[in-house]
Design an enzyme around this catalytic site. Structure first.
Site, mmCIF file in Angstrom:
data_model
loop_
_atom_site.group_PDB
_atom_site.id
_atom_site.type_symbol
_atom_site.label_atom_id
_atom_site.label_comp_id
_atom_site.label_asym_id
_atom_site.label_seq_id
_atom_site.Cartn_x
_atom_site.Cartn_y
_atom_site.Cartn_z
ATOM 1 N N GLY A 14 0.844 -1.206 0.000
ATOM 2 C CA GLY A 14 0.000 0.000 0.000
ATOM 3 C C GLY A 14 0.873 1.249 0.000
ATOM 4 O O GLY A 14 1.866 1.313 0.717
ATOM 5 N N THR A 27 17.907 8.229 -3.850
ATOM 6 C CA THR A 27 18.550 8.619 -5.116
ATOM 7 C C THR A 27 19.680 9.620 -4.870
ATOM 8 O O THR A 27 20.807 9.439 -5.343
ATOM 9 C CB THR A 27 17.493 9.246 -6.069
ATOM 10 N N GLY A 107 4.778 -7.366 4.359
ATOM 11 C CA GLY A 107 4.638 -8.284 3.221
ATOM 12 C C GLY A 107 5.821 -8.110 2.265
ATOM 13 O O GLY A 107 6.387 -9.088 1.769
ATOM 14 N N THR A 129 4.341 2.390 5.540
ATOM 15 C CA THR A 129 2.920 2.006 5.591
ATOM 16 C C THR A 129 2.216 2.935 6.560
ATOM 17 O O THR A 129 2.794 3.302 7.593
ATOM 18 C CB THR A 129 2.709 0.547 6.059
ATOM 19 N N ILE A 130 0.989 3.289 6.245
ATOM 20 C CA ILE A 130 0.273 4.188 7.162
ATOM 21 C C ILE A 130 -0.091 3.483 8.465
ATOM 22 O O ILE A 130 -0.415 4.126 9.455
ATOM 23 C CB ILE A 130 -0.999 4.788 6.524
ATOM 24 N N ASP A 131 -0.035 2.141 8.477
ATOM 25 C CA ASP A 131 -0.526 1.391 9.644
ATOM 26 C C ASP A 131 0.397 1.456 10.872
ATOM 27 O O ASP A 131 -0.037 1.147 11.988
ATOM 28 C CB ASP A 131 -0.733 -0.086 9.280
ATOM 29 N N ARG A 166 -25.761 13.592 17.544
ATOM 30 C CA ARG A 166 -25.680 12.251 16.957
ATOM 31 C C ARG A 166 -24.518 11.437 17.517
ATOM 32 O O ARG A 166 -23.566 11.981 18.080
ATOM 33 C CB ARG A 166 -25.488 12.356 15.441
ATOM 34 N N GLY A 189 -10.383 13.438 21.127
ATOM 35 C CA GLY A 189 -11.272 13.323 22.287
ATOM 36 C C GLY A 189 -12.449 12.409 22.009
ATOM 37 O O GLY A 189 -13.551 12.602 22.554
ATOM 38 N N LYS A 217 -23.430 15.025 27.930
ATOM 39 C CA LYS A 217 -22.812 14.916 26.596
ATOM 40 C C LYS A 217 -23.914 14.636 25.597
ATOM 41 O O LYS A 217 -24.762 13.768 25.847
ATOM 42 C CB LYS A 217 -21.846 13.731 26.555
HETATM 43 O O1 F6P Z 1 -1.472 -1.595 4.734
HETATM 44 C C1 F6P Z 1 -1.982 -0.334 4.502
HETATM 45 C C2 F6P Z 1 -3.463 -0.402 4.262
HETATM 46 O O2 F6P Z 1 -3.844 0.910 3.998
HETATM 47 C C3 F6P Z 1 -4.311 -1.006 5.379
HETATM 48 O O3 F6P Z 1 -4.565 -0.151 6.443
HETATM 49 C C4 F6P Z 1 -5.553 -1.395 4.627
HETATM 50 O O4 F6P Z 1 -6.223 -2.432 5.270
HETATM 51 C C5 F6P Z 1 -5.029 -1.827 3.313
HETATM 52 O O5 F6P Z 1 -3.792 -1.172 3.118
HETATM 53 C C6 F6P Z 1 -5.947 -1.527 2.157
HETATM 54 O O6 F6P Z 1 -5.384 -2.014 1.002
HETATM 55 P P1 F6P Z 1 -5.977 -1.806 -0.454
HETATM 56 O O7 F6P Z 1 -5.572 -0.451 -0.906
HETATM 57 O O8 F6P Z 1 -5.340 -2.871 -1.264
HETATM 58 O O9 F6P Z 1 -7.454 -1.911 -0.347
#
Ligand code: F6P
Length: 326
Positions: A14, A27, A107, A129-131, A166, A189, A217
């Site tokens: 990703g 580079t 991966g 990775t953003i995760d 909501r 928050g 709240k």
């Molecule tokens: O691994 C990064 C990620 O953005 C996960 O948070 C998410 O589950 C996955 O990739 C989504 O992947 P795709 O873009 O293949 O749907």
């Protein structure tokens, strides 16, 4: 410069904001050290298809601020097979590429590790990775930007949630990791963050919301990591509707907007440091390692560990979140 004359660089898995800043740093550091650089397009697929483009110092001008990846990215099935990796090796040899920098997630590092067990072209990894779920680094490239994107979105949702009294279930990315959910929950928050690392969180939700009601709240935000064991935001919201009959419940899935956008200053600096460190590691004859940042310092972590060991969220932060939303 020793045995290295030409290196390759690719992005895999990703995409994450800051990958371009890392490509630029790889580079420019390589050029600074007298090396040639080949960009490998579409992740490992580019190795298998010989999809290589020469990168010079000027090829990476004006990209540090751009999201996505100029090299494109992919999750490559063929590289999982020994035949695919052999093809990739032959193509790298033919192009006289002596070492490779892979920017990606676990991966991507699994593939790189196998490749380095089989062949003599060293690979060094940069966590992107953003995760933020990679062991051996405090932060991955893209996480800081994604977190800030989520915070901005949730702040906006809070405005409309408050206006209408909501309850919102906001789903964020993180198939196996709750970093984005937990940190964005604290930063906005939110009344709760439901994360894959913790079981049975919805059991306490009703009591918690009722406590909030008592002190008047009127709106509630529950952040749900997409990989939560109880399901995604829609499924959880549906089940919760019986508990929260008096609430007007809405669901918002933030989706891939979390992956795009201009990288934050922090991601640009981290990507620059890691890109530089990855080339230095190759020049120091490292292979099958990831460069990370731990306590502010660059570290080298074997792929074996980066892939196998689990980086856990700080569970004290769940308690902190609960205390602060009392
Ligand atoms: O691994 C990064 C990620 O953005 C996960 O948070 C998410 O589950 C996955 O990739 C989504 O992947 P795709 O873009 O293949 O749907």
């Amino acid at each position: 410069m020793g045995k290295f004359r030409k290196i390759g660089v690719l992005t895999s898995g990703g995409d994450a904001p800051g990958m371009n800043a890392a490509i630029r740093a790889v580079t420019r550091t390589a050029v600074y050290n007298g090396l040639e650089v080949m960009g490998i397009r579409q992740g490992y697929q580019g190795m298998i298809d010989s999809d290589f483009i020469p990168l010079r110092a000027e090829s990476v001008s004006d990209i540090i601020q751009r999201g996505g990846t100029i090299l494109k990215t992919a999750r490559c099935e063929e590289f999982r097979s020994p035949e695919g990796r052999k093809k990739a090796y032959n193509n790298l040899k033919k192009a006289q590429i002596d070492g490779v920098v892979v920017i990606g997630g676990d991966g991507s590092f699994t593939g790189a590790r196998l490749f380095n067990e089989e062949f003599d072209i060293p690979i060094v990894g940069i966590p992107g990775t953003i995760d933020n779920d990679i062991y051996g680094t405090d932060c991955t490239i893209g996480y800081d930007t994604a977190l800030n994107t989520v915070v901005e979105a949730v702040d906006k949702i809070r405005d409309t949630a408050a206006a209408h009294n909501r309850m919102f279930f906001v789903e964020v990315m993180g198939a196996e990791a709750g970093f984005i959910a937990l940190y964005s929950g604290i930063a906005t928050g939110a009344e709760a963050s439901l994360i894959p690392e913790t079981k049975g969180q919805t059991r306490n939700l009703k009591a918690m919301i009722e406590k909030g009601n008592k002190r008047k709240k009127t709106s509630n935000i529950i952040i749900v990591a997409e990989g939560d064991e109880e399901g995604g935001a829609f499924a959880i919201a549906e089940r919760m509707k019986t508990d929260f009959k008096d609430y007007d419940v809405r669901v918002s899935v933030l989706g891939h907007l979390q992956r795009g956008g201009s990288p934050s200053a922090m991601d640009r600096v981290n990507a620059s440091r890691l890109g530089h460190a990855a080339v230095e590691a190759l020049l120091d004859d490292q292979k099958s390692v990831m460069v990370g940042i731990q306590n502010g310092e660059i570290s080298l972590v074997p792929f074996r560990k980066a892939v196998k060991l689990h980086k856990d969220v700080d569970h004290n932060l769940l308690l902190l979140s609960e205390i602060l939303t009392t």
